[in-house]
Design a protein around this motif. Sequence first.
Motif, short mmCIF file in Angstrom:
data_model
loop_
_atom_site.label_atom_id
_atom_site.label_comp_id
_atom_site.label_asym_id
_atom_site.label_seq_id
_atom_site.Cartn_x
_atom_site.Cartn_y
_atom_site.Cartn_z
N ASN A 135 0.74 -1.32 0.17
CA ASN A 135 -0.20 0.11 -0.14
C ASN A 135 0.77 1.38 -0.11
O ASN A 135 0.43 2.39 0.20
N CYS A 136 2.24 1.00 -0.21
CA CYS A 136 3.17 2.28 -0.41
C CYS A 136 3.47 3.06 0.75
O CYS A 136 3.85 4.14 0.66
N TRP A 137 3.35 2.52 2.12
CA TRP A 137 3.57 3.18 3.37
C TRP A 137 5.01 3.65 3.52
O TRP A 137 5.10 4.92 3.64
N MET A 138 5.98 2.77 2.84
CA MET A 138 7.25 3.10 3.05
C MET A 138 7.51 4.04 2.22
O MET A 138 8.46 4.98 2.60
N SER A 139 7.12 4.11 0.90
CA SER A 139 7.50 5.01 -0.15
C SER A 139 6.96 6.31 0.26
O SER A 139 7.58 7.50 0.13
N TYR A 140 5.84 6.59 1.09
CA TYR A 140 5.39 7.70 1.58
C TYR A 140 6.30 8.33 2.67
O TYR A 140 6.57 9.46 2.76
N ARG A 141 6.57 7.40 3.60
CA ARG A 141 7.66 7.66 4.64
C ARG A 141 8.85 8.21 3.99
O ARG A 141 9.23 9.36 4.69
N ASN A 157 -4.38 -2.85 -6.49
CA ASN A 157 -5.76 -2.49 -6.07
C ASN A 157 -5.60 -1.47 -4.74
O ASN A 157 -4.33 -0.99 -4.45
N ASP A 158 -6.83 -0.88 -4.67
CA ASP A 158 -6.86 0.49 -3.88
C ASP A 158 -6.90 0.29 -2.28
O ASP A 158 -7.02 1.20 -1.58
N ARG A 159 -6.77 -0.85 -1.85
CA ARG A 159 -6.75 -1.28 -0.34
C ARG A 159 -5.37 -1.59 0.18
O ARG A 159 -5.08 -1.46 1.20
N ASP A 160 -4.65 -2.54 -0.65
CA ASP A 160 -3.56 -3.23 -0.07
C ASP A 160 -2.45 -3.22 -1.30
O ASP A 160 -1.42 -3.92 -1.17
N GLY A 161 -2.67 -2.54 -2.28
CA GLY A 161 -1.87 -2.45 -3.49
C GLY A 161 -1.44 -1.12 -3.73
O GLY A 161 -1.72 -0.07 -3.03
N LEU A 162 -1.01 -0.85 -4.86
CA LEU A 162 -0.40 0.32 -5.25
C LEU A 162 -1.49 1.69 -5.27
O LEU A 162 -0.91 2.74 -5.19
N GLY A 163 -2.67 1.23 -5.58
CA GLY A 163 -3.93 2.43 -5.70
C GLY A 163 -4.12 2.97 -4.35
O GLY A 163 -4.51 3.89 -4.45
N ALA A 164 -3.66 2.15 -3.47
CA ALA A 164 -3.76 2.99 -1.85
C ALA A 164 -3.03 4.14 -1.82
O ALA A 164 -3.39 4.81 -0.79
N ALA A 165 -2.01 4.34 -2.53
CA ALA A 165 -1.11 5.50 -2.48
C ALA A 165 -2.07 6.89 -2.54
O ALA A 165 -1.46 8.01 -2.40
N ALA A 166 -3.22 6.73 -3.22
CA ALA A 166 -4.08 7.85 -3.33
C ALA A 166 -4.44 8.67 -1.86
O ALA A 166 -4.53 9.82 -2.06
N HIS A 167 -4.13 7.90 -0.91
CA HIS A 167 -4.48 8.53 0.41
C HIS A 167 -3.21 9.34 0.62
O HIS A 167 -3.38 10.29 1.70
#
Length: 321
Positions: A135-141, A157-167
């Motif tokens: 979900n891209c948490w490390m990239s965000y940090r 996907n937008d829950r546990d995959g790359l799409g979740a980065a929209a958050h």
Amino acid sequence: MSLVKKDAATDTIDPVFHFDMHLQCPRCRIDVRGLDCVSCGFRMQLEHGIVHALPPERVAHYARFMEDYERIRAAEGRGSTKEDFYLGLPYKDTTGSNSKQWDIRARSYDYLTKHILQRIPEDSGGRVLDLGAGNCWMSYRLALAGYRPVAVDLLANDRDGLGAAAHYQKYLPELFPRFQAEATNLPFQDEQFDAVIFNASFHYAEDYVTTLRETLRCVRVGGLVIVSDTPWYSRDESGRQMVSERHAAFSQRYGTASDSIKSLEYLTDERLQLLEEQLSIQWTIHSPYYGFKWAMRPLVAKLRQRREPSRFRIYAARKNA
């Protein structure tokens, strides 16, 4: 490079996608400008900010694995409908479903940034490839910390995959690039990254040598390849037993052994040494402190005559040539 892609599903234009890196075709490995390969005809599609760099034959190869993985992860309570969940990772799991695992991730990440990524020269640009980004948490940090991350994962996907980065988008000046790709056929030309981090993902490799050779190709000379949060066992027998237990448990609970892809699933010192010999690298092994209970797990298992538990360490190797 600036890319604009029309989204056929919505008949709208995705936001302009900026990144200053050079790509290569993940199918035939020729250097490309933009997303189209004039050699083999493969076209990487840009949809909702994600570059889809899996050729159809590789999508078919991973189809069962991705289906099983998404279903199991959903059943385990991964992901959320609330933005606070993603913004709190890895330090807080607001769902409470996987708090112990996130505590491990948080301690690994803090150690990684304080003791390993500090070795990247300040004038290098700080580009970091986040492999198995989820979900891209490390990239965000990493983006918040001033690095220039690029997120790669099989799941979009937008829950546990790359799409979740929209958050994360509204909290960053510009959202980091995201690629749906496999670690053995990365869509990047040689020597563009200062570090590659296997983010709790190295154990999903089908072949450690092939996977690591491909990531070393993408790292600049003097750059780092880092393996974080992959299970390690002192004995290969313990690792094989863990795999057997895991497949049996998944089969009973989810109706699948989750073994459509023959992942290697763990590390041993013998496997690490083999990688050193075949790839002419040298591991530096780091042991973050995960707390007293975690440290006592091997002793408790021994006293109870159980299989040794997995342990986590961080492995870093510098590319010399």
